[in-house]
Design a protein around this motif. Sequence first.
Motif, short mmCIF file in Angstrom:
data_model
loop_
_atom_site.label_atom_id
_atom_site.label_comp_id
_atom_site.label_asym_id
_atom_site.label_seq_id
_atom_site.Cartn_x
_atom_site.Cartn_y
_atom_site.Cartn_z
N THR A 42 32.64 34.28 49.32
CA THR A 42 33.63 34.95 48.47
C THR A 42 35.01 33.83 48.63
O THR A 42 35.34 33.98 49.73
CB THR A 42 33.88 36.08 48.61
N ALA A 43 35.54 33.55 47.60
CA ALA A 43 36.77 32.88 47.86
C ALA A 43 38.08 33.69 47.37
O ALA A 43 38.11 34.18 46.33
CB ALA A 43 37.05 31.28 46.77
N ASP A 44 38.75 33.96 48.42
CA ASP A 44 40.22 34.79 48.09
C ASP A 44 41.06 34.15 47.08
O ASP A 44 41.81 34.59 46.32
CB ASP A 44 41.01 35.14 49.56
N GLU A 45 41.17 32.63 47.27
CA GLU A 45 42.16 31.71 46.47
C GLU A 45 41.47 30.66 46.21
O GLU A 45 40.46 30.11 46.74
CB GLU A 45 43.34 31.40 47.23
N VAL A 46 41.65 30.11 44.97
CA VAL A 46 40.91 28.74 44.32
C VAL A 46 41.96 27.87 44.16
O VAL A 46 43.11 28.12 43.44
CB VAL A 46 40.12 28.99 43.30
N SER A 47 41.91 26.74 44.96
CA SER A 47 42.90 25.69 44.52
C SER A 47 41.89 24.53 44.35
O SER A 47 40.66 24.09 44.76
CB SER A 47 43.49 25.38 45.78
N GLY A 48 42.71 23.26 43.94
CA GLY A 48 41.97 22.10 43.66
C GLY A 48 41.74 21.13 44.77
O GLY A 48 42.53 21.63 45.98
N ASN A 49 41.20 20.22 44.78
CA ASN A 49 41.16 19.24 45.94
C ASN A 49 41.04 17.73 45.43
O ASN A 49 40.58 17.44 44.41
CB ASN A 49 39.67 19.48 46.76
N ARG A 50 41.36 17.00 46.26
CA ARG A 50 41.59 15.78 45.94
C ARG A 50 41.40 14.88 47.27
O ARG A 50 41.96 15.04 48.36
CB ARG A 50 43.07 15.30 45.30
N LEU A 51 40.74 13.69 47.19
CA LEU A 51 40.53 12.73 48.02
C LEU A 51 41.11 11.40 47.72
O LEU A 51 40.88 10.83 46.51
CB LEU A 51 38.94 12.31 48.14
N ARG A 52 42.10 10.83 48.58
CA ARG A 52 42.97 9.63 48.20
C ARG A 52 43.27 8.81 49.46
O ARG A 52 43.44 9.22 50.60
CB ARG A 52 44.40 10.35 47.61
N HIS A 98 41.87 -0.21 49.06
CA HIS A 98 40.70 0.35 49.47
C HIS A 98 39.77 0.36 48.26
O HIS A 98 40.16 0.86 47.16
CB HIS A 98 40.92 1.52 50.20
N ARG A 99 38.54 0.14 48.52
CA ARG A 99 37.67 0.74 47.66
C ARG A 99 37.02 2.06 48.23
O ARG A 99 36.72 2.20 49.31
CB ARG A 99 36.29 -0.28 47.55
N VAL A 100 36.91 3.30 46.95
CA VAL A 100 36.61 4.32 47.48
C VAL A 100 35.29 4.93 46.52
O VAL A 100 35.51 4.76 45.31
CB VAL A 100 37.45 5.29 47.54
N ARG A 101 34.29 5.38 47.23
CA ARG A 101 33.16 5.84 46.49
C ARG A 101 32.95 7.47 46.85
O ARG A 101 33.03 7.58 48.27
CB ARG A 101 32.04 5.21 46.35
N SER A 102 32.80 8.24 46.10
CA SER A 102 32.54 9.72 46.51
C SER A 102 31.44 10.47 45.40
O SER A 102 31.34 9.87 44.54
CB SER A 102 33.64 10.56 46.51
N GLY A 103 30.73 11.43 45.98
CA GLY A 103 29.87 12.23 45.06
C GLY A 103 29.62 13.30 46.11
O GLY A 103 29.80 13.72 46.96
N GLY A 104 28.58 14.29 45.08
CA GLY A 104 28.09 15.34 45.97
C GLY A 104 27.32 16.19 44.77
O GLY A 104 27.42 15.87 43.84
N ASP A 105 26.72 17.55 45.21
CA ASP A 105 26.04 18.26 44.28
C ASP A 105 26.49 19.63 45.04
O ASP A 105 26.72 19.60 46.24
CB ASP A 105 24.80 18.02 44.08
N ARG A 106 26.20 20.69 44.32
CA ARG A 106 26.19 22.05 44.61
C ARG A 106 25.11 22.86 43.94
O ARG A 106 24.78 22.58 42.95
CB ARG A 106 27.73 22.63 44.53
N ALA A 107 24.84 24.07 44.66
CA ALA A 107 23.93 25.02 43.95
C ALA A 107 24.47 26.20 44.04
O ALA A 107 24.79 26.74 45.02
CB ALA A 107 22.53 24.82 44.78
N ASN A 108 24.22 27.14 42.99
CA ASN A 108 24.69 28.42 42.68
C ASN A 108 26.23 28.55 43.10
O ASN A 108 26.51 29.81 43.43
CB ASN A 108 23.97 29.45 44.06
N LEU A 109 26.87 27.73 42.77
CA LEU A 109 28.40 27.79 42.73
C LEU A 109 28.87 27.08 41.54
O LEU A 109 28.84 25.94 41.38
CB LEU A 109 28.79 26.94 43.98
N PRO A 110 29.41 27.73 40.58
CA PRO A 110 30.04 27.42 39.41
C PRO A 110 31.25 26.75 39.55
O PRO A 110 31.85 26.79 40.74
CB PRO A 110 30.03 28.63 38.48
N SER A 111 31.70 25.85 38.39
CA SER A 111 33.16 25.29 38.64
C SER A 111 33.76 25.72 37.13
O SER A 111 33.14 25.35 36.05
CB SER A 111 32.83 23.71 38.67
N PRO A 112 35.17 26.25 37.44
CA PRO A 112 35.69 26.55 38.61
C PRO A 112 35.14 27.95 39.32
O PRO A 112 34.49 28.64 38.47
CB PRO A 112 37.05 26.89 38.11
#
Length: 71
Positions: A14-24, A31-45
């Motif tokens: 359970t999230a009490d607060e929801v904020s954005g995230n950023r990788l920089r 720099h060359r940056v690559r990122s990714g991921g996945d999630r299950a049973n967690l909607p966005s936002p």
Amino acid sequence: MVSYSGSLRARRLTADEVSGNRLRFTGRPAHRVRSGGDRANLPSPLEPGTPYRDVRVRRWFSTGLRPDDYS
């Protein structure tokens, strides 16, 4: 090249607060940056105060100097 990966599993989340995230990455040379991921049973936002069950999240990133910048 630097790489990182991480994962999270939760029976209930359970999230009490929801904020954005950023990788920089900053600095010189660039720099060359690559990122990714996945999630299950967690909607966005996420909805604050809403319980989510059987959650899985995986994220990864890698960074390194661009080949042009080695010289």
